[in-house]
Design a protein around this motif. Sequence first.
Motif, PDB file in Angstrom:
ATOM      1  N   MET A  37       0.818  -1.382  -0.066  1.00 38.50           N
ATOM      2  CA  MET A  37       0.002   0.153  -0.007  1.00 38.50           C
ATOM      3  C   MET A  37       0.775   1.027  -0.236  1.00 38.50           C
ATOM      4  O   MET A  37       0.534   2.175  -0.842  1.00 38.50           O
ATOM      5  N   GLY A  38       1.669   1.200   0.818  1.00 45.65           N
ATOM      6  CA  GLY A  38       2.687   2.513   1.210  1.00 45.65           C
ATOM      7  C   GLY A  38       4.107   2.553   0.057  1.00 45.65           C
ATOM      8  O   GLY A  38       4.182   3.663  -0.237  1.00 45.65           O
ATOM      9  N   ALA A  57      -7.902  -4.746  -3.814  1.00 46.75           N
ATOM     10  CA  ALA A  57      -8.085  -3.107  -3.189  1.00 46.75           C
ATOM     11  C   ALA A  57      -6.818  -2.616  -3.102  1.00 46.75           C
ATOM     12  O   ALA A  57      -6.704  -1.307  -3.607  1.00 46.75           O
ATOM     13  N   VAL A  58      -5.614  -3.306  -2.704  1.00 49.47           N
ATOM     14  CA  VAL A  58      -4.441  -2.798  -2.636  1.00 49.47           C
ATOM     15  C   VAL A  58      -3.843  -2.278  -4.168  1.00 49.47           C
ATOM     16  O   VAL A  58      -3.297  -1.229  -3.844  1.00 49.47           O
ATOM     17  N   ALA A  60      -5.631  -1.257  -6.532  1.00 53.73           N
ATOM     18  CA  ALA A  60      -6.337  -0.190  -6.880  1.00 53.73           C
ATOM     19  C   ALA A  60      -5.847   1.240  -6.271  1.00 53.73           C
ATOM     20  O   ALA A  60      -5.574   1.991  -6.652  1.00 53.73           O
ATOM     21  N   LEU A  61      -5.577   0.924  -4.931  1.00 51.57           N
ATOM     22  CA  LEU A  61      -4.890   2.042  -4.164  1.00 51.57           C
ATOM     23  C   LEU A  61      -3.498   2.318  -4.590  1.00 51.57           C
ATOM     24  O   LEU A  61      -3.308   3.558  -4.562  1.00 51.57           O
TER      25      LEU A  61
ATOM     26  N   ILE B 102      -1.675   5.647   6.827  1.00 52.03           N
ATOM     27  CA  ILE B 102      -2.388   5.230   5.352  1.00 52.03           C
ATOM     28  C   ILE B 102      -3.977   5.536   5.423  1.00 52.03           C
ATOM     29  O   ILE B 102      -4.541   4.821   6.402  1.00 52.03           O
ATOM     30  N   ASP B 105      -9.391   4.536   1.746  1.00 53.97           N
ATOM     31  CA  ASP B 105     -10.052   4.741   0.663  1.00 53.97           C
ATOM     32  C   ASP B 105     -11.367   4.347   0.535  1.00 53.97           C
ATOM     33  O   ASP B 105     -11.260   2.896   0.127  1.00 53.97           O
ATOM     34  N   ALA B 108     -12.155   1.946  -2.505  1.00 53.24           N
ATOM     35  CA  ALA B 108     -11.309   0.674  -2.588  1.00 53.24           C
ATOM     36  C   ALA B 108     -11.702  -0.447  -1.404  1.00 53.24           C
ATOM     37  O   ALA B 108     -11.745  -1.549  -1.800  1.00 53.24           O
ATOM     38  N   PHE B 109     -11.868   0.176  -0.369  1.00 50.75           N
ATOM     39  CA  PHE B 109     -12.055  -0.813   0.958  1.00 50.75           C
ATOM     40  C   PHE B 109     -13.030  -0.773   1.487  1.00 50.75           C
ATOM     41  O   PHE B 109     -13.456  -1.880   2.225  1.00 50.75           O
TER      42      PHE B 109
END
Lengths: 109, 242
Positions: A37-38, A57-58, A60-61, B102, B105, B108-109
Amino acid sequence: MTVKEIPALIEGTVVVKGDDQREVTGVYCCDMLSQVMGRAPADCAWVTIMGGVNAVAVSALADTACIIVAEGLDVDADAVVKAREQDIPVLRTPLPIFEAAKRIDKALS
Amino acid sequence: MKRLYYDLHIHSCLSPCGDMDMTPCNIVGMARLNGLDVIAVCDHNTAENCPAVQAAAEGTHLLFIPGCEVCTEEEIHVVCLFPDVDAALRFSRMLHEKLPPICNDERAFGRQSIFDSQDQEIGTEPLLLLTGAALSVDELPAVVAQYGGFCFPAHVDRDSFSILVSLGVIPDSCGFTMAELRDKSRLPQLLTTNPELGDKVIVQNSDAHYLQDIAEPEQFFEVPDDLTTAGQFIAFLKGLRV
């Protein structure tokens, strides 16, 4: 190089086509979603063993170009649904993470 | 002695993956409809919806245990249960300081909603709760004990976020006396690869993110008749051995 060119490099199969015209500018390997993610660079080919919905999801982020699930592992059904909704390409390869990443990196150089 | 039918791992709408119908009143209502005697709400890395669930359970026969499903730095999920809401919240706020910065979002989540006991949304959690906290699985049990709590590795038979997937074993050094399976029928198979499960009390909880997944009254503990509080229940769990 686009995502569409990757399966041929890694004995890969396409699980979700998504936006396979997307340009890939690097490779990133990590299985800890918190790290990805980061730290995953945008537009990377993300090679992982994580084939669950959270990985999508990650992706996408972090705005990765695609997810490549290595070691011949499965992609969860709900991950496939989510990836389709978000137009995220998901590939599978029987290769280990490093081998798959090496081949993509070689093609990028 | 009496039987307490349990589900000790239920998510509310504060977990981003928790359905928006998983409100405090709905969780209590569904648990009571199902005929459960004791439940725990364990959202990812937070206990901020526990006060509302506690209030919703007040005056009913349902025993509510405040909890939190910690994601350790190894991305191992551990169910942590506390003797009262105050301890759970103090733990949760300590844990919050250990989450990476973090932001969530929602697209997304999912939404991370904090509710009151009337099922009104009173806020949202801005930090993404699905990350790994800066706490290792080795350190966590002692930290939980400082807050009077009890913890056990979650869904060890799952193929992600499970201690068996991340480490391959449940290390003795963690001091776990209990382990959670999604499906107890997998235990014989798991024992062949992980014999250390043989000395853990095995529990099966729903890990429900949707109301329909909250457990039926199938799993139970035999407890003393005078066990009526969360504090007594935690003490009971701490003393359980195979």
